[in-house]
Design a protein around this motif. Structure first.
Motif, mmCIF file in Angstrom:
data_model
loop_
_atom_site.group_PDB
_atom_site.id
_atom_site.type_symbol
_atom_site.label_atom_id
_atom_site.label_comp_id
_atom_site.label_asym_id
_atom_site.label_seq_id
_atom_site.Cartn_x
_atom_site.Cartn_y
_atom_site.Cartn_z
ATOM 1 N N GLY A 226 0.803 -1.214 0.000
ATOM 2 C CA GLY A 226 0.000 0.000 0.000
ATOM 3 C C GLY A 226 0.834 1.260 0.000
ATOM 4 N N SER A 227 2.043 1.195 0.567
ATOM 5 C CA SER A 227 2.905 2.373 0.603
ATOM 6 C C SER A 227 3.242 2.869 -0.789
ATOM 7 C CB SER A 227 4.182 2.083 1.391
ATOM 8 O OG SER A 227 4.836 0.933 0.894
ATOM 9 N N ALA A 228 3.168 1.993 -1.787
ATOM 10 C CA ALA A 228 3.401 2.429 -3.168
ATOM 11 C C ALA A 228 2.354 3.436 -3.616
ATOM 12 C CB ALA A 228 3.391 1.228 -4.109
ATOM 13 N N PHE A 229 1.178 3.391 -2.977
ATOM 14 C CA PHE A 229 0.086 4.300 -3.297
ATOM 15 C C PHE A 229 -0.077 5.378 -2.223
ATOM 16 C CE2 PHE A 229 -0.846 -0.058 -4.651
ATOM 17 C CZ PHE A 229 -0.962 0.098 -6.020
ATOM 18 N N ASN A 230 0.939 5.492 -1.371
ATOM 19 C CA ASN A 230 0.901 6.397 -0.216
ATOM 20 C C ASN A 230 -0.195 5.982 0.762
ATOM 21 O OD1 ASN A 230 2.569 8.526 0.750
ATOM 22 N ND2 ASN A 230 0.830 9.912 0.672
ATOM 23 N N ALA A 231 -0.337 4.664 0.948
ATOM 24 C CA ALA A 231 -1.311 4.099 1.886
ATOM 25 C C ALA A 231 -0.632 3.007 2.702
ATOM 26 C CB ALA A 231 -2.522 3.553 1.149
ATOM 27 N N PRO A 232 0.284 3.374 3.585
ATOM 28 C CA PRO A 232 0.971 2.359 4.389
ATOM 29 C C PRO A 232 -0.006 1.596 5.265
ATOM 30 C CG PRO A 232 1.389 4.573 5.239
ATOM 31 C CD PRO A 232 0.715 4.743 3.921
#
Length: 384
Positions: free
Chosen positions: A351-357
């Motif tokens: 999710g961090s790839a989408f700025n959603a850690p």
């Protein structure tokens, strides 16, 4: 030996696509003989409709293998304009640029509108390439986090209003959303409209998943009063018509915008592939049954996953479009995804790839059998 290349500062601003990196890793492991359930790829697992393939073959046989006019074959641009008019957008064929994939349409839009230091606002979680394209254009990013609101925009409008200002050059809206599957309500988009008009902001409306909508209605931003002259609508053929490898997309905007973006288009890609454009006409005009069949299958898979996760006590926000789902995982979502592929042989995107850690994105563009297998593997390896 010294490196003779002096790389540009702009290329150092970005990293390779995280989604493609995971997909490539899954492909490598499969080539080594591993049985990977690949839920990382944003690609329908259906064949391109047979009539579209046949139209491409016929176009090749007819000799449509040379350059076309830079902005696209007139018949395709007219078919796109007619499709947009069906969405309530007052579109003319001259306001369309046909591109080699939707990504190229996005890239041309960022490059046409953004100067060094301009502010671009993203709605997180956001598809990985928005940030990269904005940075390549020299933008400064501001972000609004939708995760606390079930990934929906309407309850986050106050936060968006605090972020968008007279200094904002561009706002990016993607509905249905990659990576969440969220479909933004008409009220949410009216809120975007009000802010865009108040602060004189241009808006990208990325509608690439608009034909893959289940329990909601898709609203095209440019159809709202006040948005026709400030919206660049991005769409394409990859998702709705399972034509990812054909590389065919388009943008629609004002005559003035098309004139400026057309400069970049003509000096970079020249034109989209001739025979592919002819197949695109067939896709727009004669594939409704195929689109509905694919959409129904995705809806069944979404519901299956929701039930499977519920059985294991995993609560997910259920999207009404696209074919993605965000599942809550460990705080270190990168490590979780590495464990998933190494230990469970299931490929997911952090999710961090989408700025959603704290989340992992899964694509349910896979058979129900493989989706069940993926959940079983994750459970067996204590990942759920």
């Amino acid at each position: 030996m010294s490196d003779a290349y002096d790389f540009s500062e702009r290329i150092g601003r970005v990293e390779p696509s995280a989604t493609l990196a995971i997909s490539n890793l899954a492909a490598e492991k499969e080539a080594e003989g591993a049985d990977i359930v690949d839920l990382s790829v944003g690609e329908p697992d259906f064949d391109t409709p047979a009539n579209v393939v046949e139209a491409g073959k016929e176009a090749l046989d007819a000799g449509h293998t040379g350059y076309t006019s830079s902005n696209g074959v007139p018949a395709l641009k007219e078919a796109i304009a007619e499709k947009l008019r069906g969405n309530g957008i007052d579109a003319d064929a001259g306001e369309v640029i046909v591109t080699p994939g939707g990504k190229q349409a996005l890239y041309e839009t960022f490059q046409t509108l953004i100067d060094e230091g301009d502010e671009v606002v993203l709605l997180d979680p956001a598809w990985v390439s928005y940030e990269a394209m904005a940075k390549l254009a020299g933008a400064d990013l501001s972000r609004v986090d939708l995760a606390p609101h079930g990934f929906q925009l309407e309850p986050a409008l106050d936060e968006l209003a605090e972020t968008v200002s007279d200094d904002t050059e561009l706002l990016v809206v993607n509905t249905p959303s990659n990576p969440t599957g969220a479909v933004f309500s008409e009220a949410a988009l009216e809120g975007v409209r009000d802010l865009a008009v108040e602060h004189d902001v241009a808006v990208i409306s990325d509608e690439i998943y608009e034909r893959i909508v289940y329990d909601a209605d898709h609203v095209s931003l440019a159809s709202l009063d006040g948005m026709a002259d400030r919206t660049v609508t991005i769409n394409g053929f990859s998702k709705a018509y399972s034509m990812t490898g054909w590389r065919l997309g388009y943008l629609h905007a004002t005559d003035e915008f098309v004139g400026e973006a057309g400069k970049l288009h003509s000096h970079s890609v020249s034109c989209a592939t001739n025979f592919v454009q002819r197949a695109g006409i067939e896709a727009l005009e004669n594939t409704e049954a195929s689109v509905e069949e694919m959409r129904d299958a995705f809806a069944d898979r979404r519901d299956l996953l929701v039930d499977l996760f519920d059985e294991h006590g995993v609560d997910v926000d259920v999207g009404d479009g696209a074919f993605y789902m965000m599942i809550p995982v460990d705080d270190d979502d990168q490590a979780w995804c590495e464990r998933a592929i190494e230990e469970a042989a299931v490929a997911c995107v952090p999710g961090s790839a989408f700025n959603a850690p704290g989340y992992a994105r899964i694509s349910y563009a896979a058979s129900e059998e493989r989706l069940r297998e993926a959940v079983d593997r994750l459970v067996a390896n204590d990942l759920l």
